[in-house]
Design a protein around this motif. Structure first.
Motif, PDB file in Angstrom:
ATOM      1  N   VAL A 194     -25.415  12.946-101.235  1.00  0.00           N
ATOM      2  CA  VAL A 194     -25.273  14.310-100.678  1.00  0.00           C
ATOM      3  C   VAL A 194     -24.896  15.486-101.625  1.00  0.00           C
ATOM      4  O   VAL A 194     -25.750  16.330-101.778  1.00  0.00           O
ATOM      5  CB  VAL A 194     -24.429  14.329 -99.272  1.00  0.00           C
ATOM      6  N   ILE A 195     -23.798  15.064-102.060  1.00  0.00           N
ATOM      7  CA  ILE A 195     -23.037  16.214-102.979  1.00  0.00           C
ATOM      8  C   ILE A 195     -23.683  16.404-104.080  1.00  0.00           C
ATOM      9  O   ILE A 195     -24.159  17.656-104.634  1.00  0.00           O
ATOM     10  CB  ILE A 195     -21.754  15.708-103.267  1.00  0.00           C
ATOM     11  N   ASN A 196     -24.197  15.366-104.757  1.00  0.00           N
ATOM     12  CA  ASN A 196     -24.598  15.624-106.335  1.00  0.00           C
ATOM     13  C   ASN A 196     -26.047  16.255-106.304  1.00  0.00           C
ATOM     14  O   ASN A 196     -26.002  17.427-107.010  1.00  0.00           O
ATOM     15  CB  ASN A 196     -24.818  14.194-106.921  1.00  0.00           C
ATOM     16  N   GLY A 219     -26.833  15.760 -92.540  1.00  0.00           N
ATOM     17  CA  GLY A 219     -27.127  14.710 -91.539  1.00  0.00           C
ATOM     18  C   GLY A 219     -28.390  13.799 -91.805  1.00  0.00           C
ATOM     19  O   GLY A 219     -28.053  12.659 -91.562  1.00  0.00           O
ATOM     20  N   ASP A 220     -29.393  14.525 -92.321  1.00  0.00           N
ATOM     21  CA  ASP A 220     -30.628  13.619 -92.479  1.00  0.00           C
ATOM     22  C   ASP A 220     -30.400  12.522 -93.832  1.00  0.00           C
ATOM     23  O   ASP A 220     -30.782  11.544 -93.515  1.00  0.00           O
ATOM     24  CB  ASP A 220     -31.591  14.619 -92.879  1.00  0.00           C
ATOM     25  N   ILE A 221     -29.804  13.035 -94.753  1.00  0.00           N
ATOM     26  CA  ILE A 221     -29.488  12.179 -95.912  1.00  0.00           C
ATOM     27  C   ILE A 221     -28.535  10.833 -95.472  1.00  0.00           C
ATOM     28  O   ILE A 221     -29.011   9.647 -95.723  1.00  0.00           O
ATOM     29  CB  ILE A 221     -28.890  12.929 -97.165  1.00  0.00           C
ATOM     30  N   CYS A 222     -27.697  11.271 -94.537  1.00  0.00           N
ATOM     31  CA  CYS A 222     -26.819  10.112 -94.021  1.00  0.00           C
ATOM     32  C   CYS A 222     -27.421   9.274 -93.162  1.00  0.00           C
ATOM     33  O   CYS A 222     -27.269   8.000 -93.043  1.00  0.00           O
ATOM     34  CB  CYS A 222     -25.245  10.735 -93.382  1.00  0.00           C
ATOM     35  N   ASP A 223     -28.280   9.946 -92.245  1.00  0.00           N
ATOM     36  CA  ASP A 223     -28.922   9.038 -91.435  1.00  0.00           C
ATOM     37  C   ASP A 223     -29.866   7.958 -92.238  1.00  0.00           C
ATOM     38  O   ASP A 223     -29.853   6.900 -91.969  1.00  0.00           O
ATOM     39  CB  ASP A 223     -30.077   9.948 -90.586  1.00  0.00           C
ATOM     40  N   GLU A 224     -30.786   8.588 -93.149  1.00  0.00           N
ATOM     41  CA  GLU A 224     -31.286   7.785 -94.056  1.00  0.00           C
ATOM     42  C   GLU A 224     -30.570   6.617 -94.946  1.00  0.00           C
ATOM     43  O   GLU A 224     -30.855   5.528 -94.826  1.00  0.00           O
ATOM     44  CB  GLU A 224     -32.048   8.572 -95.176  1.00  0.00           C
ATOM     45  N   ALA A 273     -29.777   6.078-110.220  1.00  0.00           N
ATOM     46  CA  ALA A 273     -28.793   5.116-109.549  1.00  0.00           C
ATOM     47  C   ALA A 273     -28.252   5.621-108.273  1.00  0.00           C
ATOM     48  O   ALA A 273     -27.638   4.820-107.524  1.00  0.00           O
ATOM     49  CB  ALA A 273     -27.564   4.898-110.365  1.00  0.00           C
ATOM     50  N   ILE A 274     -28.756   7.055-107.767  1.00  0.00           N
ATOM     51  CA  ILE A 274     -28.304   7.303-106.465  1.00  0.00           C
ATOM     52  C   ILE A 274     -29.411   7.498-105.505  1.00  0.00           C
ATOM     53  O   ILE A 274     -29.709   6.522-104.890  1.00  0.00           O
ATOM     54  CB  ILE A 274     -27.246   8.789-106.727  1.00  0.00           C
ATOM     55  N   ASN A 275     -30.154   8.863-105.800  1.00  0.00           N
ATOM     56  CA  ASN A 275     -31.019   8.852-104.504  1.00  0.00           C
ATOM     57  C   ASN A 275     -32.113   7.991-105.032  1.00  0.00           C
ATOM     58  O   ASN A 275     -32.908   7.519-104.048  1.00  0.00           O
ATOM     59  CB  ASN A 275     -31.196  10.395-104.454  1.00  0.00           C
ATOM     60  N   GLY A 276     -32.524   7.775-106.213  1.00  0.00           N
ATOM     61  CA  GLY A 276     -33.430   6.941-106.714  1.00  0.00           C
ATOM     62  C   GLY A 276     -33.351   5.371-105.954  1.00  0.00           C
ATOM     63  O   GLY A 276     -34.215   4.765-105.809  1.00  0.00           O
ATOM     64  N   PHE A 277     -31.874   4.974-106.282  1.00  0.00           N
ATOM     65  CA  PHE A 277     -31.693   3.576-105.693  1.00  0.00           C
ATOM     66  C   PHE A 277     -31.964   3.517-104.225  1.00  0.00           C
ATOM     67  O   PHE A 277     -32.606   2.637-103.781  1.00  0.00           O
ATOM     68  CB  PHE A 277     -30.119   3.283-106.052  1.00  0.00           C
ATOM     69  N   ILE A 278     -31.633   4.494-103.470  1.00  0.00           N
ATOM     70  CA  ILE A 278     -31.988   4.759-101.925  1.00  0.00           C
ATOM     71  C   ILE A 278     -33.489   4.613-101.781  1.00  0.00           C
ATOM     72  O   ILE A 278     -33.911   3.838-101.054  1.00  0.00           O
ATOM     73  CB  ILE A 278     -31.323   5.769-101.404  1.00  0.00           C
ATOM     74  N   VAL A 279     -34.340   5.509-102.453  1.00  0.00           N
ATOM     75  CA  VAL A 279     -35.756   5.240-102.110  1.00  0.00           C
ATOM     76  C   VAL A 279     -36.372   3.988-102.611  1.00  0.00           C
ATOM     77  O   VAL A 279     -36.889   3.519-101.877  1.00  0.00           O
ATOM     78  CB  VAL A 279     -36.272   6.287-103.342  1.00  0.00           C
ATOM     79  N   LYS A 280     -35.620   3.245-103.614  1.00  0.00           N
ATOM     80  CA  LYS A 280     -36.353   1.982-104.161  1.00  0.00           C
ATOM     81  C   LYS A 280     -36.191   0.865-102.938  1.00  0.00           C
ATOM     82  O   LYS A 280     -36.833   0.159-102.563  1.00  0.00           O
ATOM     83  CB  LYS A 280     -35.567   1.631-105.235  1.00  0.00           C
ATOM     84  N   GLN A 281     -34.665   0.943-102.502  1.00  0.00           N
ATOM     85  CA  GLN A 281     -34.373  -0.201-101.498  1.00  0.00           C
ATOM     86  C   GLN A 281     -35.186   0.061-100.160  1.00  0.00           C
ATOM     87  O   GLN A 281     -35.601  -0.748 -99.442  1.00  0.00           O
ATOM     88  CB  GLN A 281     -32.862   0.179-101.068  1.00  0.00           C
ATOM     89  N   ALA A 282     -35.308   1.567-100.083  1.00  0.00           N
ATOM     90  CA  ALA A 282     -36.126   1.856 -98.723  1.00  0.00           C
ATOM     91  C   ALA A 282     -37.505   1.329 -98.749  1.00  0.00           C
ATOM     92  O   ALA A 282     -38.047   0.816 -97.709  1.00  0.00           O
ATOM     93  CB  ALA A 282     -36.040   3.447 -98.281  1.00  0.00           C
TER      94      ALA A 282
END
Ligand code: PAF
Length: 307
Positions: A194-196, A219-224, A273-282
Protein backbone atom coordinates in the motif's frame (compact mmCIF):
# COMPACT_ATOMS: atom_id res chain seq x y z
CA UNK A 1 26.64 -5.07 29.32
CA UNK A 2 28.07 -7.26 26.50
CA UNK A 3 25.93 -10.20 25.47
CA UNK A 4 27.04 -13.72 26.43
CA UNK A 5 27.82 -16.01 23.46
CA UNK A 6 28.08 -13.12 21.04
CA UNK A 7 31.22 -12.18 19.17
CA UNK A 8 30.54 -9.34 16.79
CA UNK A 9 27.76 -8.32 14.50
CA UNK A 10 28.53 -7.57 10.87
CA UNK A 11 26.11 -5.41 8.99
CA UNK A 12 26.10 -5.69 5.22
CA UNK A 13 25.47 -2.45 3.35
CA UNK A 14 25.25 0.97 4.89
CA UNK A 15 21.62 1.75 4.20
CA UNK A 16 19.07 3.35 6.47
CA UNK A 17 18.03 0.28 8.49
CA UNK A 18 21.60 -1.11 8.68
CA UNK A 19 22.75 2.22 10.07
CA UNK A 20 19.96 2.23 12.66
CA UNK A 21 21.10 -1.22 13.78
CA UNK A 22 24.72 -0.03 13.98
CA UNK A 23 23.78 2.88 16.23
CA UNK A 24 21.81 0.55 18.47
CA UNK A 25 24.85 -1.74 18.69
CA UNK A 26 27.18 1.13 19.50
CA UNK A 27 24.79 2.42 22.17
CA UNK A 28 24.73 -1.04 23.79
CA UNK A 29 28.46 -1.75 23.54
CA UNK A 30 28.02 -4.52 21.01
CA UNK A 31 31.05 -4.77 18.72
CA UNK A 32 29.94 -4.13 15.14
CA UNK A 33 31.19 -3.52 11.64
CA UNK A 34 29.19 -1.75 8.98
CA UNK A 35 30.28 -2.67 5.45
CA UNK A 36 28.98 -0.35 2.74
CA UNK A 37 28.83 -1.65 -0.81
CA UNK A 38 30.87 1.37 -1.81
CA UNK A 39 33.45 2.95 0.50
CA UNK A 40 32.12 6.45 -0.20
CA UNK A 41 28.66 5.45 1.09
CA UNK A 42 29.57 4.67 4.71
CA UNK A 43 27.12 6.18 7.20
CA UNK A 44 28.99 8.27 9.73
CA UNK A 45 26.20 10.02 11.59
CA UNK A 46 22.64 9.25 12.63
CA UNK A 47 20.00 11.78 13.59
CA UNK A 48 17.81 9.98 16.12
CA UNK A 49 14.03 10.13 16.21
CA UNK A 50 14.27 12.75 18.96
CA UNK A 51 16.73 14.84 16.91
CA UNK A 52 19.98 13.86 18.65
CA UNK A 53 23.07 13.55 16.46
CA UNK A 54 25.19 10.40 16.99
CA UNK A 55 28.55 9.73 15.38
CA UNK A 56 29.19 6.14 14.35
CA UNK A 57 32.74 6.19 15.61
CA UNK A 58 33.17 2.61 16.82
CA UNK A 59 32.84 0.88 13.47
CA UNK A 60 35.36 -2.01 13.30
CA UNK A 61 37.24 -2.97 10.14
CA UNK A 62 35.53 -5.54 7.91
CA UNK A 63 36.33 -9.07 9.15
CA UNK A 64 38.34 -11.65 7.19
CA UNK A 65 36.34 -14.53 8.69
CA UNK A 66 33.26 -14.70 10.88
CA UNK A 67 32.97 -17.05 13.85
CA UNK A 68 29.87 -19.05 14.73
CA UNK A 69 29.37 -16.69 17.67
CA UNK A 70 29.20 -13.74 15.27
CA UNK A 71 26.00 -12.62 13.60
CA UNK A 72 25.81 -11.59 9.95
CA UNK A 73 22.99 -9.09 9.38
CA UNK A 74 21.86 -8.42 5.82
CA UNK A 75 19.57 -5.38 5.70
CA UNK A 76 19.82 -4.98 1.94
CA UNK A 77 17.12 -4.95 -0.72
CA UNK A 78 15.66 -8.29 -1.86
CA UNK A 79 17.22 -7.96 -5.33
CA UNK A 80 20.69 -7.32 -3.83
CA UNK A 81 20.64 -10.35 -1.53
CA UNK A 82 21.94 -13.05 -3.87
CA UNK A 83 25.05 -11.05 -4.69
CA UNK A 84 25.62 -10.06 -1.04
CA UNK A 85 25.26 -13.69 0.08
CA UNK A 86 27.77 -14.85 -2.56
CA UNK A 87 30.22 -12.21 -1.40
CA UNK A 88 30.00 -13.23 2.29
CA UNK A 89 29.66 -16.99 1.81
CA UNK A 90 33.44 -17.72 1.78
CA UNK A 91 33.87 -15.79 5.03
CA UNK A 92 31.25 -17.48 7.20
CA UNK A 93 31.03 -20.84 8.99
CA UNK A 94 28.31 -23.39 8.32
CA UNK A 95 26.68 -22.44 11.60
CA UNK A 96 27.19 -18.69 11.63
CA UNK A 97 23.68 -17.24 12.04
CA UNK A 98 22.46 -14.94 9.28
CA UNK A 99 19.68 -12.41 9.77
CA UNK A 100 17.72 -11.02 6.81
CA UNK A 101 15.84 -7.72 7.16
CA UNK A 102 14.22 -6.49 3.97
CA UNK A 103 10.92 -5.39 2.51
CA UNK A 104 8.97 -7.75 0.32
CA UNK A 105 9.37 -11.48 -0.27
CA UNK A 106 11.66 -13.86 -2.10
CA UNK A 107 14.84 -12.93 -0.22
CA UNK A 108 15.10 -16.16 1.74
CA UNK A 109 14.88 -18.23 -1.45
CA UNK A 110 17.68 -16.31 -3.17
CA UNK A 111 19.95 -16.42 -0.09
CA UNK A 112 19.28 -20.16 0.39
CA UNK A 113 20.64 -20.85 -3.08
CA UNK A 114 24.01 -19.64 -1.81
CA UNK A 115 23.97 -20.19 1.97
CA UNK A 116 22.72 -23.76 1.96
CA UNK A 117 23.63 -24.73 5.51
CA UNK A 118 23.58 -21.62 7.67
CA UNK A 119 20.83 -20.95 10.21
CA UNK A 120 18.77 -18.10 8.77
CA UNK A 121 16.57 -15.74 10.76
CA UNK A 122 14.03 -13.36 9.27
CA UNK A 123 13.06 -9.98 10.66
CA UNK A 124 10.69 -7.30 9.57
CA UNK A 125 10.58 -3.77 10.90
CA UNK A 126 8.23 -0.84 10.54
CA UNK A 127 10.81 1.71 11.67
CA UNK A 128 11.15 4.45 9.10
CA UNK A 129 14.61 5.79 8.29
CA UNK A 130 16.20 7.54 5.37
CA UNK A 131 19.63 8.35 4.09
CA UNK A 132 19.68 12.13 3.85
CA UNK A 133 23.05 12.14 2.15
CA UNK A 134 25.88 9.63 1.57
CA UNK A 135 27.04 9.78 5.19
CA UNK A 136 23.96 10.64 7.23
CA UNK A 137 20.80 8.76 8.17
CA UNK A 138 17.70 10.12 9.86
CA UNK A 139 15.38 7.97 11.95
CA UNK A 140 12.03 9.30 10.71
CA UNK A 141 9.41 6.94 12.08
CA UNK A 142 9.26 4.89 15.25
CA UNK A 143 8.09 1.38 14.49
CA UNK A 144 8.51 -2.10 15.84
CA UNK A 145 10.35 -5.24 14.80
CA UNK A 146 9.40 -8.89 14.58
CA UNK A 147 11.84 -11.75 14.22
CA UNK A 148 11.71 -15.51 13.91
CA UNK A 149 13.46 -18.52 12.44
CA UNK A 150 13.23 -19.11 8.70
CA UNK A 151 10.84 -22.04 8.13
CA UNK A 152 13.71 -24.07 6.62
CA UNK A 153 16.22 -23.29 9.38
CA UNK A 154 18.93 -25.94 9.29
CA UNK A 155 21.27 -25.69 12.27
CA UNK A 156 19.56 -23.16 14.50
CA UNK A 157 19.77 -23.84 18.21
CA UNK A 158 17.68 -22.35 21.00
CA UNK A 159 20.74 -20.55 22.28
CA UNK A 160 21.37 -18.99 18.89
CA UNK A 161 17.74 -17.87 18.54
CA UNK A 162 18.01 -16.26 21.95
CA UNK A 163 21.19 -14.45 20.92
CA UNK A 164 19.57 -13.13 17.71
CA UNK A 165 16.55 -11.97 19.67
CA UNK A 166 18.70 -10.24 22.28
CA UNK A 167 20.84 -8.44 19.68
CA UNK A 168 17.79 -7.14 17.82
CA UNK A 169 16.05 -6.14 21.06
CA UNK A 170 18.95 -3.85 21.73
CA UNK A 171 19.46 -2.60 18.17
CA UNK A 172 15.98 -2.25 16.64
CA UNK A 173 13.55 -2.17 19.54
CA UNK A 174 10.81 -2.94 20.43
CA UNK A 175 11.11 -6.52 19.20
CA UNK A 176 8.80 -9.50 19.45
CA UNK A 177 9.75 -13.09 18.70
CA UNK A 178 7.39 -14.76 16.19
CA UNK A 179 6.92 -18.51 16.04
CA UNK A 180 5.10 -17.89 12.76
CA UNK A 181 7.30 -15.25 11.12
CA UNK A 182 5.65 -15.82 7.71
CA UNK A 183 2.40 -14.29 8.94
CA UNK A 184 4.31 -11.22 10.15
CA UNK A 185 6.11 -10.99 6.79
CA UNK A 186 2.85 -11.12 4.86
CA UNK A 187 1.41 -8.40 7.12
CA UNK A 188 4.42 -6.21 6.37
CA UNK A 189 4.07 -7.10 2.69
CA UNK A 190 0.55 -5.63 2.72
CA UNK A 191 1.86 -2.48 4.47
CA UNK A 192 4.55 -2.04 1.81
CA UNK A 193 2.17 -2.94 -1.04
CA UNK A 194 0.00 0.00 0.00
CA UNK A 195 2.37 2.66 1.30
CA UNK A 196 5.36 2.27 -1.00
CA UNK A 197 3.86 2.52 -4.51
CA UNK A 198 1.20 5.09 -3.58
CA UNK A 199 3.69 7.45 -1.92
CA UNK A 200 6.09 7.04 -4.87
CA UNK A 201 3.42 7.61 -7.54
CA UNK A 202 1.78 10.60 -5.84
CA UNK A 203 5.08 11.99 -4.50
CA UNK A 204 3.86 12.30 -0.91
CA UNK A 205 4.87 11.39 2.64
CA UNK A 206 3.31 8.32 4.25
CA UNK A 207 0.99 10.45 6.40
CA UNK A 208 -0.75 11.94 3.34
CA UNK A 209 -2.27 8.52 2.67
CA UNK A 210 -4.55 9.11 5.62
CA UNK A 211 -7.07 10.91 3.45
CA UNK A 212 -10.43 9.91 2.02
CA UNK A 213 -8.94 10.07 -1.48
CA UNK A 214 -6.93 6.88 -0.80
CA UNK A 215 -9.40 4.90 1.35
CA UNK A 216 -10.83 2.93 -1.60
CA UNK A 217 -7.47 1.98 -3.12
CA UNK A 218 -6.03 1.00 0.26
CA UNK A 219 -9.05 -1.22 0.90
CA UNK A 220 -8.72 -2.85 -2.53
CA UNK A 221 -4.99 -3.56 -2.11
CA UNK A 222 -5.59 -5.14 1.31
CA UNK A 223 -8.49 -7.23 -0.04
CA UNK A 224 -6.24 -8.56 -2.82
CA UNK A 225 -3.30 -9.30 -0.49
CA UNK A 226 -5.57 -11.08 2.00
CA UNK A 227 -7.04 -13.22 -0.78
CA UNK A 228 -3.61 -14.23 -2.08
CA UNK A 229 -2.28 -14.81 1.47
CA UNK A 230 -5.20 -17.09 2.27
CA UNK A 231 -4.63 -19.03 -0.95
CA UNK A 232 -1.01 -19.48 0.25
CA UNK A 233 -2.36 -20.83 3.57
CA UNK A 234 -1.48 -17.70 5.57
CA UNK A 235 -4.21 -16.89 8.02
CA UNK A 236 -4.85 -13.13 7.48
CA UNK A 237 -7.98 -11.09 6.98
CA UNK A 238 -8.35 -7.92 4.97
CA UNK A 239 -9.66 -6.02 8.04
CA UNK A 240 -6.56 -6.97 10.02
CA UNK A 241 -4.31 -5.75 7.17
CA UNK A 242 -6.23 -2.45 6.82
CA UNK A 243 -5.90 -1.81 10.55
CA UNK A 244 -2.13 -2.44 10.42
CA UNK A 245 -1.66 -0.29 7.32
CA UNK A 246 -3.47 2.66 8.96
CA UNK A 247 -1.39 2.25 12.11
CA UNK A 248 1.92 2.40 10.18
CA UNK A 249 0.68 5.36 8.10
CA UNK A 250 0.06 7.20 11.39
CA UNK A 251 3.33 6.11 13.04
CA UNK A 252 5.48 7.03 10.05
CA UNK A 253 3.47 10.05 8.90
CA UNK A 254 6.49 12.27 8.19
CA UNK A 255 8.48 9.55 6.46
CA UNK A 256 9.12 9.28 2.76
CA UNK A 257 8.81 5.55 2.06
CA UNK A 258 11.82 3.62 0.79
CA UNK A 259 10.18 3.30 -2.65
CA UNK A 260 9.57 7.03 -2.77
CA UNK A 261 13.25 7.54 -1.91
CA UNK A 262 14.35 5.02 -4.58
CA UNK A 263 12.20 6.50 -7.34
CA UNK A 264 13.26 10.08 -6.45
CA UNK A 265 16.92 9.01 -6.54
CA UNK A 266 16.40 7.00 -9.78
CA UNK A 267 17.37 3.70 -8.10
CA UNK A 268 15.80 0.29 -8.73
CA UNK A 269 13.06 -0.10 -6.14
CA UNK A 270 11.71 -3.19 -4.35
CA UNK A 271 8.71 -3.24 -6.68
CA UNK A 272 9.26 -6.85 -7.84
CA UNK A 273 9.57 -8.16 -4.27
CA UNK A 274 6.44 -6.26 -3.11
CA UNK A 275 3.56 -5.71 -5.57
CA UNK A 276 5.34 -7.88 -8.15
CA UNK A 277 5.49 -10.78 -5.66
CA UNK A 278 1.75 -10.49 -4.99
CA UNK A 279 1.01 -10.48 -8.73
CA UNK A 280 3.18 -13.59 -9.26
CA UNK A 281 1.61 -15.53 -6.40
CA UNK A 282 -1.85 -14.49 -7.57
CA UNK A 283 -1.09 -15.79 -11.06
CA UNK A 284 -0.02 -19.14 -9.61
CA UNK A 285 -3.25 -19.39 -7.63
CA UNK A 286 -5.50 -18.12 -10.45
CA UNK A 287 -6.55 -14.97 -8.56
CA UNK A 288 -7.19 -11.63 -10.25
CA UNK A 289 -5.34 -8.73 -8.55
CA UNK A 290 -5.97 -5.69 -10.80
CA UNK A 291 -4.90 -3.00 -8.32
CA UNK A 292 -1.57 -4.65 -7.45
CA UNK A 293 -0.99 -5.32 -11.16
CA UNK A 294 -1.63 -1.65 -11.97
CA UNK A 295 0.74 -0.46 -9.21
CA UNK A 296 3.47 -2.92 -10.20
CA UNK A 297 3.28 -1.77 -13.84
CA UNK A 298 3.12 1.90 -12.93
CA UNK A 299 6.28 1.72 -10.79
CA UNK A 300 8.01 -0.30 -13.53
CA UNK A 301 7.20 2.45 -16.01
CA UNK A 302 8.56 5.11 -13.63
CA UNK A 303 11.78 3.08 -13.33
CA UNK A 304 12.00 2.81 -17.14
CA UNK A 305 11.97 6.58 -17.45
CA UNK A 306 15.34 6.93 -15.70
CA UNK A 307 17.67 8.67 -18.04
O1 PAF B 1 9.67 0.78 3.09
C1 PAF B 1 9.44 1.62 3.96
O2 PAF B 1 9.56 2.82 3.78
C2 PAF B 1 9.04 1.13 5.34
O3 PAF B 1 8.95 -0.27 5.31
C3 PAF B 1 7.71 1.70 5.89
C4 PAF B 1 7.35 0.98 7.17
C5 PAF B 1 6.58 1.60 4.89
C6 PAF B 1 7.87 3.11 6.37
O4 PAF B 1 8.06 4.05 5.37
Amino acid sequence: MPLPNLGRIHIVGSGAIGSLIAVGAQHNNIAYSLSPRRADQLTQRLITYSGQSILLNQNLPEPEKLAETDLLIMPVKAHQLAQAAAQWQPRIQDNTPVLLVHNGMGGLESVREVLKKQPIYLATTSHGAMKINQHEVKHTGFGRTMVGEAPDNRNGSGEQSEMVMKVLSRCLQPVTWQEDIERALWTKLAINAVINPLTAIYDITNGKLDSLQFRGQIGDICDEVAQVAQACKIDLTSDFLKENVQLIIANTANNYSSMHQDISAKRTSENDAINGFIVKQAEKKGIDVPVNTFLHNKIKSLEKNYS
